[in-house]
Design a protein around this motif. Structure first.
Motif, PDB file in Angstrom:
ATOM      1  N   ARG A 135       6.152   4.851  -0.069  1.00 12.18           N
ATOM      2  CA  ARG A 135       6.076   4.563   1.360  1.00 12.18           C
ATOM      3  C   ARG A 135       4.809   3.785   1.702  1.00 12.18           C
ATOM      4  O   ARG A 135       4.813   2.938   2.611  1.00 12.18           O
ATOM      5  CB  ARG A 135       6.113   5.863   2.161  1.00 12.18           C
ATOM      6  CG  ARG A 135       7.422   6.642   2.043  1.00 12.18           C
ATOM      7  CD  ARG A 135       7.408   7.854   2.935  1.00 12.18           C
ATOM      8  NE  ARG A 135       7.303   7.473   4.334  1.00 12.18           N
ATOM      9  CZ  ARG A 135       7.042   8.334   5.318  1.00 12.18           C
ATOM     10  NH1 ARG A 135       6.841   9.610   5.040  1.00 12.18           N
ATOM     11  NH2 ARG A 135       6.964   7.915   6.554  1.00 12.18           N
ATOM     12  N   GLU A 136       3.715   4.037   0.975  1.00 11.47           N
ATOM     13  CA  GLU A 136       2.475   3.313   1.210  1.00 11.47           C
ATOM     14  C   GLU A 136       2.645   1.824   0.919  1.00 11.47           C
ATOM     15  O   GLU A 136       2.081   0.974   1.609  1.00 11.47           O
ATOM     16  CB  GLU A 136       1.351   3.890   0.340  1.00 11.47           C
ATOM     17  CG  GLU A 136       0.824   5.239   0.797  1.00 11.47           C
ATOM     18  CD  GLU A 136       0.088   5.143   2.127  1.00 11.47           C
ATOM     19  OE1 GLU A 136      -0.731   4.226   2.282  1.00 11.47           O
ATOM     20  OE2 GLU A 136       0.361   5.982   3.010  1.00 11.47           O
ATOM     21  N   PHE A 137       3.420   1.510  -0.106  1.00 12.07           N
ATOM     22  CA  PHE A 137       3.630   0.088  -0.407  1.00 12.07           C
ATOM     23  C   PHE A 137       4.503  -0.558   0.664  1.00 12.07           C
ATOM     24  O   PHE A 137       4.310  -1.728   1.002  1.00 12.07           O
ATOM     25  CB  PHE A 137       4.262  -0.099  -1.783  1.00 12.07           C
ATOM     26  CG  PHE A 137       4.235  -1.526  -2.258  1.00 12.07           C
ATOM     27  CD1 PHE A 137       3.091  -2.058  -2.817  1.00 12.07           C
ATOM     28  CD2 PHE A 137       5.346  -2.353  -2.114  1.00 12.07           C
ATOM     29  CE1 PHE A 137       3.044  -3.390  -3.225  1.00 12.07           C
ATOM     30  CE2 PHE A 137       5.307  -3.677  -2.515  1.00 12.07           C
ATOM     31  CZ  PHE A 137       4.149  -4.197  -3.084  1.00 12.07           C
ATOM     32  N   VAL A 138       5.458   0.185   1.208  1.00 15.92           N
ATOM     33  CA  VAL A 138       6.260  -0.340   2.315  1.00 15.92           C
ATOM     34  C   VAL A 138       5.356  -0.608   3.521  1.00 15.92           C
ATOM     35  O   VAL A 138       5.508  -1.619   4.222  1.00 15.92           O
ATOM     36  CB  VAL A 138       7.388   0.645   2.681  1.00 15.92           C
ATOM     37  CG1 VAL A 138       8.120   0.192   3.944  1.00 15.92           C
ATOM     38  CG2 VAL A 138       8.380   0.772   1.527  1.00 15.92           C
ATOM     39  N   ALA A 139       4.390   0.289   3.757  1.00 18.38           N
ATOM     40  CA  ALA A 139       3.437   0.084   4.850  1.00 18.38           C
ATOM     41  C   ALA A 139       2.594  -1.168   4.606  1.00 18.38           C
ATOM     42  O   ALA A 139       2.269  -1.905   5.545  1.00 18.38           O
ATOM     43  CB  ALA A 139       2.538   1.307   4.996  1.00 18.38           C
ATOM     44  N   LEU A 140       2.243  -1.425   3.332  1.00 19.99           N
ATOM     45  CA  LEU A 140       1.510  -2.645   2.992  1.00 19.99           C
ATOM     46  C   LEU A 140       2.354  -3.884   3.291  1.00 19.99           C
ATOM     47  O   LEU A 140       1.835  -4.884   3.818  1.00 19.99           O
ATOM     48  CB  LEU A 140       1.112  -2.611   1.519  1.00 19.99           C
ATOM     49  CG  LEU A 140       0.453  -3.878   0.955  1.00 19.99           C
ATOM     50  CD1 LEU A 140      -0.876  -4.141   1.662  1.00 19.99           C
ATOM     51  CD2 LEU A 140       0.250  -3.762  -0.549  1.00 19.99           C
ATOM     52  N   CYS A 141       3.640  -3.822   2.982  1.00 18.36           N
ATOM     53  CA  CYS A 141       4.543  -4.946   3.288  1.00 18.36           C
ATOM     54  C   CYS A 141       4.605  -5.186   4.792  1.00 18.36           C
ATOM     55  O   CYS A 141       4.661  -6.337   5.249  1.00 18.36           O
ATOM     56  CB  CYS A 141       5.936  -4.666   2.742  1.00 18.36           C
ATOM     57  SG  CYS A 141       6.031  -4.576   0.942  1.00 18.36           S
TER      58      CYS A 141
END
Length: 475
Positions: free
Chosen positions: A123-129
């Motif tokens: 989910r953190e990488f989705v937030a980065l996107c």
């Protein structure tokens, strides 16, 4: 030999670079893994062992283990034993871990013990996107696909399978007794010990089947799996085919085809997954309204109504399940509803008026019909009963709005296929024929989160380039 590219003599001394960092190019994706994990607050995400104990043997830092797994899934190396080997021979892995080489048990235990935290990393990488403004269009395609579990078909039992298994056992017993009778008639002596041993095996097998049947009947869905208790037998798109596994749901944004939300269920049907996945996608993309496109497997009145109430604009086709249409008669879609008069107009031009409201399967249905059916010239093409009756759900207007939306833009279904099906094909190709390696639903969810994280990371690197991603993560 002449005219060939020649390698170096293995006995020749060479001058290698003085620094390990010189072996890894500046735009190597392994650097993105390193920077991404270093920027995470592992303690807040819930990783075990971020704060070391004052006594005992020093442990590996969770960040190092997480880097190892992300790199492994990026390069199709999900096995803990294979990761152990890569730590000893792969120069990129040696650079990433600082020449550390954990054993396979330590590697496997990290994934097993930190499942929830690993899912949060996805989910953190989705937030980065989202921070990189890759979700400029609030539009997603939702789809589901069946993934194989660590459970063979023979280790899964349903009521139908159990019935067939008992029938085969009874046939085997009858065949064996017939052979004994034939041997007796011919005067062939069958050793008593062999007879007793075979009878014992038959009784033991029947007892085992009865025990499994009792356990199966206790389960909610009347199904039991022996290797992975959470795995379930599910039908697939092929005729008379199925697998024992899990139903993976994904929501893929339509611009860059990044997976913004995913879920792992052991329910074979997609029918009750739409509002859940749409809600997750809207939360991850941080938008108030969202456009969703899905296939007809998600069609459910209550789910569609919940989406409309939540500000989610859904487009999907209605399943063609009309018995009348299949028999060559007029279907409900051939009757036109006139909202201003609250009537239906039939193909013959007659008015079907409202008669009464009743409840069926938990839904309030309004009933419409006309007495003109008896003398209608089209009655044979319409109904086999005295008159044709039409039922209208109290929230039918929601379904009609969705149908109009699809009629105005039929290319939405092409968009759905192009968006949602490609990620599934890619991830399954990475995972191989066996798909999941772990057992139990919560562990399988962790494994899927790592696959989704690897997929998204590869997509972002392909879209922006590794250097741009590194710069964005370091700012």
């Amino acid at each position: 030999m002449k005219r060939f590219v020649e390698g170096l003599d293995r006995g020749q001394s060479t001058l290698f670079p003085a620094s390990l960092d010189d072996y890894v190019a500046e735009d190597n994706p392994v650097r993105a893994v390193d920077v991404f994990v270093d920027g995470l607050d592992l303690d807040q995400l819930g990783f075990i062992g971020v704060q070391p104990f004052d006594t005992g043997r020093p442990s590996y830092h969770p960040g190092t283990m997480l880097k190892l797994y992300i790199y492994g899934y990026l390069n199709r190396v999900p096995s803990s034993r294979r990761l152990e080997r890569e730590c000893q021979r792969n120069i990129e892995m040696i650079w990433l871990t600082g020449q550390l080489a954990p054993d396979f048990k330590t590697i496997a235990d990290f994934r097993k013990d930190n499942g929830k935290a690993i899912r949060e990393v996805c989910r953190e990488f989705v937030a980065l996107c989202r921070k990189l403004e890759l979700f400029s269009e609030a539009s997603v395609a939702i789809d589901g696909s069946k993934f194989k579990a660590v459970n063979a078909r023979d280790k899964n039992f349903t009521e139908a399978k159990m019935k067939r298994r008992l029938e085969r056992i009874d046939e085997s017993i009858a065949r064996y007794l017939s052979q004994l009778e034939t041997a007796d008639r011919h005067g062939d002596a069958v050793p008593e010990a062999r007879v007793e041993r075979l009878k014992g095996k038959i009784e033991k097998l029947k007892e085992e089947i009865v025990r499994l049947n009792a356990e199966m009947m206790k389960s909610e869905d009347k199904q039991i799996s022996l290797s992975d208790p959470d795995a379930r037998s599910m039908a697939t798109s092929g005729k008379d085919t199925g697998i024992v596994g899990y139903n993976v749901q994904i929501a893929v944004e339509t611009q860059h085809h990044l997976i913004v939300a995913h879920d792992v269920t052991n329910v074979g049907s997609d029918r009750h997954q739409l509002s859940n996945m749409a809600g997750q996608a809207r939360a991850e993309m941080a938008v108030e309204t969202l456009e969703v496109v899905a296939d007809r497997g998600y069609y459910d009145g209550e789910e569609l109504r919940a989406c409309e109430q939540a500000g989610v604009t859904v487009t999907l086709p209605k399943p063609q399940t009309s018995g009348a249409k299949a028999a060559g008669r007029f279907g409900k879609q051939d009757f036109v509803y006139v909202a201003a008069e609250d009537i239906y107009r039939c193909p013959a031009g007659e008015r079907l008026t409202y008669r009464f409201t009743g409840q069926e399967d938990g839904k309030m249905l309004r009933r419409y019909w006309t007495t003109a059916c008896q003398t209608c010239a089209l009655k044979a093409q319409c109904t086999t009963g005295p008159e044709r009756r039409i039922a209208r759900w109290e929230h039918e207007a929601v379904l009609e709005k969705i149908q109009r939306r699809l009629d105005q833009d039929p290319n939405k279904m092409t968009l759905r296929r192009q968006t949602a099906e490609h990620p599934f094909g890619t991830i399954k190709a990475w995972m191989g024929a066996t798909h999941f390696l772990m057992q139990r639903q919560h562990k399988v969810a962790t494994e899927m989160a790592l696959n989704v994280l690897a997929y998204n990371m590869k997509r972002v690197i392909a879209i922006l380039g590794c250097r741009t991603l590194l710069e964005a993560m370091q700012t």
